[in-house]
Design an enzyme around this catalytic site. Structure first.
Site, PDB file in Angstrom:
ATOM      1  N   ARG A  37       0.825  -1.216   0.000  1.00 26.17           N
ATOM      2  CA  ARG A  37       0.000   0.000   0.000  1.00 26.17           C
ATOM      3  C   ARG A  37       0.860   1.267   0.000  1.00 26.17           C
ATOM      4  O   ARG A  37       0.447   2.281  -0.558  1.00 26.17           O
ATOM      5  CB  ARG A  37      -0.927  -0.006   1.207  1.00 26.17           C
ATOM      6  N   LYS A 201     -18.506 -15.162   4.960  1.00 23.14           N
ATOM      7  CA  LYS A 201     -19.948 -15.013   5.148  1.00 23.14           C
ATOM      8  C   LYS A 201     -20.655 -14.510   3.909  1.00 23.14           C
ATOM      9  O   LYS A 201     -20.175 -13.595   3.238  1.00 23.14           O
ATOM     10  CB  LYS A 201     -20.198 -14.029   6.295  1.00 23.14           C
ATOM     11  N   GLY A 356      -7.826  -8.386   0.898  1.00 23.45           N
ATOM     12  CA  GLY A 356      -6.559  -8.686   1.559  1.00 23.45           C
ATOM     13  C   GLY A 356      -6.202 -10.162   1.561  1.00 23.45           C
ATOM     14  O   GLY A 356      -5.053 -10.528   1.353  1.00 23.45           O
ATOM     15  N   GLY A 379     -12.856  -4.095   0.497  1.00 17.69           N
ATOM     16  CA  GLY A 379     -14.209  -3.551   0.679  1.00 17.69           C
ATOM     17  C   GLY A 379     -14.534  -2.508  -0.373  1.00 17.69           C
ATOM     18  O   GLY A 379     -15.640  -2.488  -0.924  1.00 17.69           O
TER      19      GLY A 379
HETATM   20  P1  AMP Z   1     -14.009 -12.430   4.064  1.00 14.14           P
HETATM   21  O1  AMP Z   1     -13.402 -11.383   4.919  1.00 14.14           O
HETATM   22  O2  AMP Z   1     -15.503 -12.516   4.149  1.00 14.14           O
HETATM   23  O3  AMP Z   1     -13.502 -12.412   2.643  1.00 14.14           O
HETATM   24  O4  AMP Z   1     -13.560 -13.832   4.710  1.00 14.14           O
HETATM   25  C1  AMP Z   1     -12.239 -14.277   4.765  1.00 14.14           C
HETATM   26  C2  AMP Z   1     -12.182 -15.443   5.693  1.00 14.14           C
HETATM   27  O5  AMP Z   1     -13.019 -16.477   5.235  1.00 14.14           O
HETATM   28  C3  AMP Z   1     -10.813 -16.074   5.848  1.00 14.14           C
HETATM   29  O6  AMP Z   1     -10.301 -15.761   7.119  1.00 14.14           O
HETATM   30  C4  AMP Z   1     -11.088 -17.580   5.706  1.00 14.14           C
HETATM   31  O7  AMP Z   1     -10.459 -18.354   6.697  1.00 14.14           O
HETATM   32  C5  AMP Z   1     -12.584 -17.648   5.859  1.00 14.14           C
HETATM   33  N1  AMP Z   1     -13.154 -18.864   5.252  1.00 14.14           N
HETATM   34  C6  AMP Z   1     -13.049 -19.272   3.997  1.00 14.14           C
HETATM   35  N2  AMP Z   1     -13.635 -20.486   3.834  1.00 14.14           N
HETATM   36  C7  AMP Z   1     -14.109 -20.842   5.036  1.00 14.14           C
HETATM   37  C8  AMP Z   1     -14.788 -22.005   5.527  1.00 14.14           C
HETATM   38  N3  AMP Z   1     -15.080 -23.012   4.719  1.00 14.14           N
HETATM   39  N4  AMP Z   1     -15.121 -22.031   6.828  1.00 14.14           N
HETATM   40  C9  AMP Z   1     -14.799 -21.013   7.630  1.00 14.14           C
HETATM   41  N5  AMP Z   1     -14.175 -19.886   7.229  1.00 14.14           N
HETATM   42  C10 AMP Z   1     -13.819 -19.810   5.957  1.00 14.14           C
END
Ligand code: AMP
Length: 399
Positions: A37, A201, A356, A379
């Site tokens: 960055r 999520k 990230g 984001g």
């Molecule tokens: P986000 O910030 O929503 O892009 O989420 C990133 C996070 O999603 C990372 O820390 C991953 O460990 C988590 N993640 C990806 N796949 C899974 C899964 N199957 N179960 C739990 N967490 C997950």
């Protein structure tokens, strides 16, 4: 963009307040883990200096409680100084008489870095103290926003401040580059255009997914979201991450894909584990089967990797956000890493990555130079794709 560019400003002998995004990841010992960055802001920084302006840089770092010295911008000032091979002065704060004096005394071609903006609550909550943005604005003649990573936030230094610089609030080169790549992807993509969305999520990605369905030819959904989809299809998912109240959204997404004839790729097989740990006992199962009790889905499986990789080879434009499994654990990073490698090999396609975690995976594999664009804002890139504009850009002066 219909907004003022840094190139439209006359910078000579002017003081330029530039919002940058130096919110870099730090190591345990406080050193900088990744300076991408900082490097990304250098074209705008160098331009101001070359034009004979004096530069006052401001950024946030982390989410400090009070004035936590561990989240000082000192390491960033030092790193920037090393990269530019010139001194970078560090202010003891971001507002106040001492800072004003330092800004006043700044000569053309000198750089002053302000302390963490989030040492003040009003940075993130401008309504708490509208005078905060005004105090910052008093430090300079011109304002440049080059902090793409925070452009989706309506904060004091990214949005409120612009009104104190009528006809003098412009975007920088990084902002321009980010918007050009993302704009191209959403307005005029080379087809076929595929999007891969992973992450934990579904709730944080529904908006962007729904919006992308109108634009893409195929959508690949991986990561933790998979299990809300599997549940929506009537399967049991053991202990997998899942959002009960988003089952209807998952159904809606599947229906919209059908209606719009967008091919939806969900995992065909998954790696399941008996606990959330790198050392867990694992199995590979088909997503036509239920996940046994006490197991949870942790990554996409080998068949999915193979089939997704084959399909992705057809793409002319790809946008990717979010890991496809719990990639922080080496045993569950294969899906994310293999898809990253597939994208790196798409030499004919435009490949854009935001977020990230996806970037961390690419950087670990040292294949960053094989992508068309690595966005500095996760984001911000999602919100730009979802809404087509960002508060940090909207606030700038019209051309
Ligand atoms: P986000 O910030 O929503 O892009 O989420 C990133 C996070 O999603 C990372 O820390 C991953 O460990 C988590 N993640 C990806 N796949 C899974 C899964 N199957 N179960 C739990 N967490 C997950």
């Amino acid at each position: 963009m219909p907004k003022l560019s840094i190139k439209d400003l006359i910078l000579k002998d002017k003081k330029v307040l530039m919002r940058v995004d130096f919110n870099v990841p730090l190591n345990e010992d406080g050193s900088i883990a990744d300076d991408t960055r900082i490097k990304a802001a250098i074209p705008s920084i160098q331009y101001v200096l070359n034009q004979g302006g004096a530069l006052i840089l401001m950024s946030h770092m982390g989410k400090p409680k009070n004035k936590d010295p561990k989240l000082s911008l000192a390491p960033c000032a030092k790193r920037l100084s090393e990269l530019l091979k010139i001194p970078v002065l560090l202010a003891p704060d971001c507002i106040g008489p001492k800072v004003e004096k330092m800004a006043q005394d700044l000569n053309p071609r000198q750089i002053l870095m302000l302390e963490n903006l989030r040492y003040y609550e009003a940075e993130e909550k401008p309504e708490k103290d509208p005078s905060f943005a005004e105090k910052l604005s008093k430090l300079a003649d011109l304002y440049v926003n080059d902090a793409f990573g925070t452009a989706h936030r309506k904060h004091s230094s990214t949005a409120t401040i612009a009104k104190y610089f009528p006809n003098k609030a412009a975007f920088g080169f990084l902002m321009e580059k980010e918007i050009n790549f993302l704009g191209m992807a959403i307005q005029n993509p080379k087809k076929p255009f595929y999007a891969i969305i992973g992450g934990a999520k579904i709730s944080s990605k529904i908006g962007v997914i729904t919006n992308l369905i109108d634009k893409v030819d195929a959508l690949f959904i991986g990561g933790g979201m998979t299990y809300t989809f599997l549940k929506a299809k009537g399967l049991t998912i053991g202990e997998s991450i899942f959002e009960e109240d988003k089952i209807s959204d998952a159904k809606e997404i599947m229906k919209k894909c059908l209606d719009k004839k967008v091919k939806l790729f969900l995992a065909e097989d998954i790696v399941i584990a008996d606990q959330y740990s790198n050392e867990a006992k694992t199995k590979i199962i088909s997503t036509k089967e239920n996940i046994p009790d006490h197991f949870q889905g942790m990554d996409i499986g080998p068949l999915t990797i193979k089939n997704w990789s084959a399909a992705l080879k057809q793409a002319k434009t790809v946008f990717w956000n979010g890991p496809l499994g719990v990639f922080e654990f080496p045993n569950f990073s294969k899906g994310t890493n293999e898809i990253a490698k597939t994208l790196a090999d798409l030499t004919e396609a435009i490949t854009i990555v935001g977020g990230g975690d996806s970037l961390a995976a690419i950087n670990n594999l040292k294949i960053g130079n094989k992508f068309s664009h690595l966005s500095t804002g996760g984001g911000a890139s999602l919100e730009y794709i979802e809404f087509g504009h960002l508060p940090g850009i909207d606030a700038l002066s019209n051309k």
